[in-house]
Design a protein around this motif. Structure first.
Motif, PDB file in Angstrom:
ATOM      1  N   ILE A 182      -4.098 -10.975   8.969  1.00 49.56           N
ATOM      2  CA  ILE A 182      -2.990 -10.083   8.627  1.00 49.56           C
ATOM      3  C   ILE A 182      -3.469  -8.646   8.835  1.00 49.56           C
ATOM      4  O   ILE A 182      -4.518  -8.256   8.308  1.00 49.56           O
ATOM      5  CB  ILE A 182      -2.551 -10.257   7.163  1.00 49.56           C
ATOM      6  CG1 ILE A 182      -2.002 -11.667   6.910  1.00 49.56           C
ATOM      7  CG2 ILE A 182      -1.519  -9.198   6.785  1.00 49.56           C
ATOM      8  CD1 ILE A 182      -0.662 -11.927   7.546  1.00 49.56           C
ATOM      9  N   LEU A 183      -2.719  -7.873   9.598  1.00 50.98           N
ATOM     10  CA  LEU A 183      -2.969  -6.446   9.759  1.00 50.98           C
ATOM     11  C   LEU A 183      -1.917  -5.714   8.932  1.00 50.98           C
ATOM     12  O   LEU A 183      -0.727  -5.757   9.261  1.00 50.98           O
ATOM     13  CB  LEU A 183      -2.881  -6.028  11.230  1.00 50.98           C
ATOM     14  CG  LEU A 183      -3.794  -6.796  12.204  1.00 50.98           C
ATOM     15  CD1 LEU A 183      -3.561  -6.318  13.633  1.00 50.98           C
ATOM     16  CD2 LEU A 183      -5.259  -6.631  11.824  1.00 50.98           C
ATOM     17  N   ALA A 184      -2.335  -5.070   7.874  1.00 53.33           N
ATOM     18  CA  ALA A 184      -1.397  -4.428   6.946  1.00 53.33           C
ATOM     19  C   ALA A 184      -1.499  -2.915   7.082  1.00 53.33           C
ATOM     20  O   ALA A 184      -2.536  -2.328   6.762  1.00 53.33           O
ATOM     21  CB  ALA A 184      -1.703  -4.851   5.515  1.00 53.33           C
ATOM     22  N   ASP A 185      -0.432  -2.292   7.566  1.00 55.46           N
ATOM     23  CA  ASP A 185      -0.418  -0.852   7.811  1.00 55.46           C
ATOM     24  C   ASP A 185       0.254  -0.141   6.633  1.00 55.46           C
ATOM     25  O   ASP A 185       1.470  -0.016   6.583  1.00 55.46           O
ATOM     26  CB  ASP A 185       0.324  -0.551   9.117  1.00 55.46           C
ATOM     27  CG  ASP A 185       0.288   0.930   9.476  1.00 55.46           C
ATOM     28  OD1 ASP A 185      -0.514   1.663   8.870  1.00 55.46           O
ATOM     29  OD2 ASP A 185       1.052   1.354  10.365  1.00 55.46           O
ATOM     30  N   GLU A 186      -0.563   0.304   5.674  1.00 56.10           N
ATOM     31  CA  GLU A 186      -0.062   0.997   4.481  1.00 56.10           C
ATOM     32  C   GLU A 186       1.148   0.280   3.889  1.00 56.10           C
ATOM     33  O   GLU A 186       2.233   0.861   3.763  1.00 56.10           O
ATOM     34  CB  GLU A 186       0.290   2.445   4.831  1.00 56.10           C
ATOM     35  CG  GLU A 186      -0.860   3.182   5.510  1.00 56.10           C
ATOM     36  CD  GLU A 186      -0.874   4.660   5.237  1.00 56.10           C
ATOM     37  OE1 GLU A 186      -0.589   5.053   4.106  1.00 56.10           O
ATOM     38  OE2 GLU A 186      -1.182   5.420   6.153  1.00 56.10           O
ATOM     39  N   PRO A 187       0.987  -0.983   3.499  1.00 54.35           N
ATOM     40  CA  PRO A 187       2.144  -1.810   3.143  1.00 54.35           C
ATOM     41  C   PRO A 187       2.858  -1.415   1.855  1.00 54.35           C
ATOM     42  O   PRO A 187       3.955  -1.904   1.602  1.00 54.35           O
ATOM     43  CB  PRO A 187       1.539  -3.212   3.013  1.00 54.35           C
ATOM     44  CG  PRO A 187       0.105  -2.987   2.659  1.00 54.35           C
ATOM     45  CD  PRO A 187      -0.283  -1.743   3.412  1.00 54.35           C
ATOM     46  N   VAL A 188       2.244  -0.545   1.039  1.00 52.81           N
ATOM     47  CA  VAL A 188       2.915  -0.164  -0.211  1.00 52.81           C
ATOM     48  C   VAL A 188       3.158   1.340  -0.315  1.00 52.81           C
ATOM     49  O   VAL A 188       3.628   1.821  -1.347  1.00 52.81           O
ATOM     50  CB  VAL A 188       2.108  -0.641  -1.447  1.00 52.81           C
ATOM     51  CG1 VAL A 188       2.017  -2.151  -1.485  1.00 52.81           C
ATOM     52  CG2 VAL A 188       0.723  -0.005  -1.479  1.00 52.81           C
ATOM     53  N   SER A 189       2.862   2.092   0.747  1.00 52.50           N
ATOM     54  CA  SER A 189       2.938   3.554   0.646  1.00 52.50           C
ATOM     55  C   SER A 189       4.364   4.064   0.445  1.00 52.50           C
ATOM     56  O   SER A 189       4.562   5.155  -0.080  1.00 52.50           O
ATOM     57  CB  SER A 189       2.344   4.203   1.898  1.00 52.50           C
ATOM     58  OG  SER A 189       3.110   3.886   3.046  1.00 52.50           O
ATOM     59  N   MET A 190       5.382   3.270   0.836  1.00 51.69           N
ATOM     60  CA  MET A 190       6.767   3.716   0.690  1.00 51.69           C
ATOM     61  C   MET A 190       7.454   3.102  -0.525  1.00 51.69           C
ATOM     62  O   MET A 190       8.665   3.224  -0.688  1.00 51.69           O
ATOM     63  CB  MET A 190       7.552   3.413   1.963  1.00 51.69           C
ATOM     64  CG  MET A 190       7.016   4.153   3.185  1.00 51.69           C
ATOM     65  SD  MET A 190       8.128   4.125   4.592  1.00 51.69           S
ATOM     66  CE  MET A 190       9.444   5.178   4.017  1.00 51.69           C
ATOM     67  N   LEU A 191       6.654   2.424  -1.359  1.00 50.20           N
ATOM     68  CA  LEU A 191       7.206   1.829  -2.580  1.00 50.20           C
ATOM     69  C   LEU A 191       6.881   2.724  -3.770  1.00 50.20           C
ATOM     70  O   LEU A 191       5.885   3.451  -3.776  1.00 50.20           O
ATOM     71  CB  LEU A 191       6.616   0.436  -2.793  1.00 50.20           C
ATOM     72  CG  LEU A 191       6.784  -0.562  -1.633  1.00 50.20           C
ATOM     73  CD1 LEU A 191       6.144  -1.887  -2.002  1.00 50.20           C
ATOM     74  CD2 LEU A 191       8.248  -0.755  -1.263  1.00 50.20           C
ATOM     75  N   ASP A 192       7.699   2.639  -4.814  1.00 51.27           N
ATOM     76  CA  ASP A 192       7.397   3.429  -6.003  1.00 51.27           C
ATOM     77  C   ASP A 192       6.172   2.849  -6.700  1.00 51.27           C
ATOM     78  O   ASP A 192       5.807   1.680  -6.516  1.00 51.27           O
ATOM     79  CB  ASP A 192       8.607   3.484  -6.950  1.00 51.27           C
ATOM     80  CG  ASP A 192       9.023   2.111  -7.432  1.00 51.27           C
ATOM     81  OD1 ASP A 192       8.300   1.540  -8.269  1.00 51.27           O
ATOM     82  OD2 ASP A 192      10.072   1.600  -6.965  1.00 51.27           O
ATOM     83  N   VAL A 193       5.521   3.683  -7.491  1.00 56.22           N
ATOM     84  CA  VAL A 193       4.236   3.321  -8.088  1.00 56.22           C
ATOM     85  C   VAL A 193       4.340   2.073  -8.946  1.00 56.22           C
ATOM     86  O   VAL A 193       3.422   1.238  -8.977  1.00 56.22           O
ATOM     87  CB  VAL A 193       3.689   4.501  -8.926  1.00 56.22           C
ATOM     88  CG1 VAL A 193       2.410   4.109  -9.651  1.00 56.22           C
ATOM     89  CG2 VAL A 193       3.440   5.708  -8.036  1.00 56.22           C
ATOM     90  N   SER A 194       5.454   1.887  -9.635  1.00 56.85           N
ATOM     91  CA  SER A 194       5.615   0.721 -10.507  1.00 56.85           C
ATOM     92  C   SER A 194       5.638  -0.580  -9.709  1.00 56.85           C
ATOM     93  O   SER A 194       5.306  -1.645 -10.241  1.00 56.85           O
ATOM     94  CB  SER A 194       6.905   0.846 -11.325  1.00 56.85           C
ATOM     95  OG  SER A 194       8.038   0.868 -10.469  1.00 56.85           O
ATOM     96  N   THR A 195       6.008  -0.503  -8.436  1.00 55.72           N
ATOM     97  CA  THR A 195       6.092  -1.699  -7.597  1.00 55.72           C
ATOM     98  C   THR A 195       4.802  -1.936  -6.829  1.00 55.72           C
ATOM     99  O   THR A 195       4.462  -3.083  -6.513  1.00 55.72           O
ATOM    100  CB  THR A 195       7.260  -1.559  -6.594  1.00 55.72           C
ATOM    101  OG1 THR A 195       8.453  -1.234  -7.307  1.00 55.72           O
ATOM    102  CG2 THR A 195       7.487  -2.835  -5.807  1.00 55.72           C
ATOM    103  N   GLN A 196       4.051  -0.865  -6.538  1.00 49.38           N
ATOM    104  CA  GLN A 196       2.872  -0.981  -5.680  1.00 49.38           C
ATOM    105  C   GLN A 196       1.857  -1.988  -6.200  1.00 49.38           C
ATOM    106  O   GLN A 196       1.388  -2.858  -5.459  1.00 49.38           O
ATOM    107  CB  GLN A 196       2.204   0.389  -5.534  1.00 49.38           C
ATOM    108  CG  GLN A 196       2.933   1.342  -4.619  1.00 49.38           C
ATOM    109  CD  GLN A 196       2.181   2.656  -4.451  1.00 49.38           C
ATOM    110  OE1 GLN A 196       1.078   2.834  -4.979  1.00 49.38           O
ATOM    111  NE2 GLN A 196       2.774   3.573  -3.714  1.00 49.38           N
ATOM    112  N   ALA A 197       1.505  -1.880  -7.475  1.00 51.79           N
ATOM    113  CA  ALA A 197       0.453  -2.735  -8.024  1.00 51.79           C
ATOM    114  C   ALA A 197       0.838  -4.201  -7.955  1.00 51.79           C
ATOM    115  O   ALA A 197       0.017  -5.055  -7.576  1.00 51.79           O
ATOM    116  CB  ALA A 197       0.144  -2.329  -9.459  1.00 51.79           C
ATOM    117  N   SER A 198       2.092  -4.520  -8.287  1.00 52.02           N
ATOM    118  CA  SER A 198       2.513  -5.927  -8.272  1.00 52.02           C
ATOM    119  C   SER A 198       2.517  -6.490  -6.852  1.00 52.02           C
ATOM    120  O   SER A 198       2.126  -7.641  -6.631  1.00 52.02           O
ATOM    121  CB  SER A 198       3.897  -6.081  -8.910  1.00 52.02           C
ATOM    122  OG  SER A 198       4.880  -5.366  -8.187  1.00 52.02           O
ATOM    123  N   VAL A 199       2.934  -5.676  -5.870  1.00 51.42           N
ATOM    124  CA  VAL A 199       2.942  -6.137  -4.476  1.00 51.42           C
ATOM    125  C   VAL A 199       1.520  -6.336  -3.974  1.00 51.42           C
ATOM    126  O   VAL A 199       1.212  -7.317  -3.286  1.00 51.42           O
ATOM    127  CB  VAL A 199       3.722  -5.154  -3.577  1.00 51.42           C
ATOM    128  CG1 VAL A 199       3.541  -5.506  -2.102  1.00 51.42           C
ATOM    129  CG2 VAL A 199       5.209  -5.171  -3.939  1.00 51.42           C
TER     130      VAL A 199
END
Length: 431
Positions: A182-199
């Motif tokens: 899997i190549l993940a290109d900043e996969p959580v940078s456009m999510l809000d902080v509350s969602t980033q950790a869970s993702v």
């Protein structure tokens, strides 16, 4: 694949672009400038491995990823997948590679087709690669990315999903083929902080469950510990430090890594720590030449032996010299702002005011004053030679990547004996 064969080897990989030329460049037959987006990157991804590539915007991370998936041709070096170089791939090899190497893009709002339902988006790669059991795979991957019950999501389109749900669909689309990588290109940078950790936690669990390896691209060092065991710190196309994640977070060695770690937010308004000692932004990666690419921003640039100079003042000299040698001084603008544009002494003083604020004494001050007079007189070459003779730094040579400690590689002049290294290199060359 033999048990000891790495899953993916990036071997001195280069991706350069040619800058667009104009009619004058064509008439004068000038060589086009090179944009050195990726410039000699090497690392190895093992089976069940998770590696991060970290750096500011513009350092070449995304170009690296796009080159790894074959969307950019390789300029130099190679990528070796399960023992087969990408340069030797035939059509069958490319089909296998693109099935087994999947991407999670940064922007879930644009990476999903707005006209396709979730079910259609997840089935599309299965159709392309002629994979069966499509309904079963789609249901399972929706369960795995925590979009439950799957029936509630199958017929939704992206406009009916939240940002976190969109990215979970994008993650599911990457996993539905059960890839090796899997190549993940900043996969959580456009999510809000509350969602980033869970993702991120979900993604880490999923690559373990799917027995996949990951290259995780990010500018945010604070997210790395969730997902990656090893960090490669990248600056202007090169890897400057590589070590296990916790080691770099606890005690970074390269000055650029130190600045990145010191910039990680601490959720305590009363916590007292030193301000990050890095200013400016990475320069354009055009015709970069030799030398440490961080030297113009580094708080630890190494002056020549025997010269006593304040670090801030020395960095100002380095920045001025670089602008001078790149013919990047705004001399016409500075002269036009003078009351008397013909006053050479005032011109030299105005240039000083533009580039120098630190105090220098003795021979250092004399050399800078003389160089400024040269510039005011129009003799830029003499000014550059004068400054180079006095202030040239070892940091203007490209640093080797050395093993500062076991499994800890750093490309910085602070970490090896230059006299001994020069003798060793000379011995290797002449043997």
């Amino acid at each position: 694949m033999a048990d000891d064969t790495p899953l993916l080897e990036i071997d001195d990989l280069e991706k350069h672009f040619e800058q667009s030329t104009n009619i004058l460049d064509l008439l004068l037959r000038r060589e086009p400038s090179k944009i050195q987006a990726v410039d000699g990157v090497s690392f190895t991804l093992e089976t069940n491995d998770s590696i991060a590539v970290i750096g500011e915007s513009g350092c070449g991370k995304t170009t690296l990823l796009l080159t790894l998936i074959g969307l950019h041709d390789i300029t130099g070096g190679d990528v070796v997948y399960k023992g087969t170089p990408m340069s030797d791939f035939d059509d069958a090899d490319w089909k296998e590679y693109r099935s087994n190497v999947q991407v999670i893009f940064q922007d879930p709002f644009n990476s999903l087709d707005p006209k396709m339902t979730v079910e259609e988006s997840l089935k599309e790669p299965l159709k392309i690669h002629d994979v069966g059991n499509r309904d079963e795979r789609v249901y399972q991957v929706l369960e795995d990315v925590e979009l439950r019950p799957p029936e509630q999501y199958l017929h939704r389109k992206p406009m009916n999903l939240s940002g976190g749900e969109k990215q979970r669909v994008a993650i599911g689309r990457a996993l539905v083929l059960e890839p090796d990588i899997i190549l993940a290109d900043e996969p959580v940078s456009m999510l809000d902080v509350s969602t980033q950790a869970s993702v991120l936690r979900m993604l880490k669990d999923l690559i373990d469950d799917y027995d996949a390896s990951m290259i995780y691209i990010s500018h945010d060092l604070s997210t790395v510990s969730y997902i990656s065991e090893t960090v490669n710190v990248m600056y202007l196309g090169r890897i400057v430090e590589s070590a296990p994640t916790e080691w770099i977070l606890d005690d970074p060695k390269h000055p650029y890594s130190e600045a990145l770690v010191s910039a990680i937010p601490i959720p305590d308004p009363h916590h007292d720590r030193a301000r990050t000692e890095m200013s400016g932004a990475p320069r354009d990666p055009i015709d970069l030449g030799e030398g440490c690419r961080f030297r113009d921003r580094c708080p630890k640039v190494i002056p020549p032996d025997g010269i006593d100079v304040d670090q801030e003042a020395y960095r100002e000299v380095m920045a001025f010299r670089e602008a001078l040698e790149r013919d990047d001084l705004p001399l016409e603008r500075i002269r036009k702002e003078l009351d008397d544009p013909g006053d050479q002494e005032a011109f030299a003083a105005a240039i000083r005011g533009e580039y120098f604020s630190g105090e220098m004494t003795g021979e250092n001050a004399t050399t800078v004053d003389a160089a400024l007079d040269d510039v005011a007189d129009g003799d830029l070459d003499a000014a550059a030679d004068r400054l180079r003779d006095r202030f040239e730094s070892v940091c203007e040579n490209t640093p080797l990547s050395v093993e500062a400690e076991a499994d800890w590689h750093v490309a910085c002049h602070q970490y090896y004996d230059h006299d001994r290294r020069t003798k060793e290199d000379h011995a290797i060359t002449t043997d």
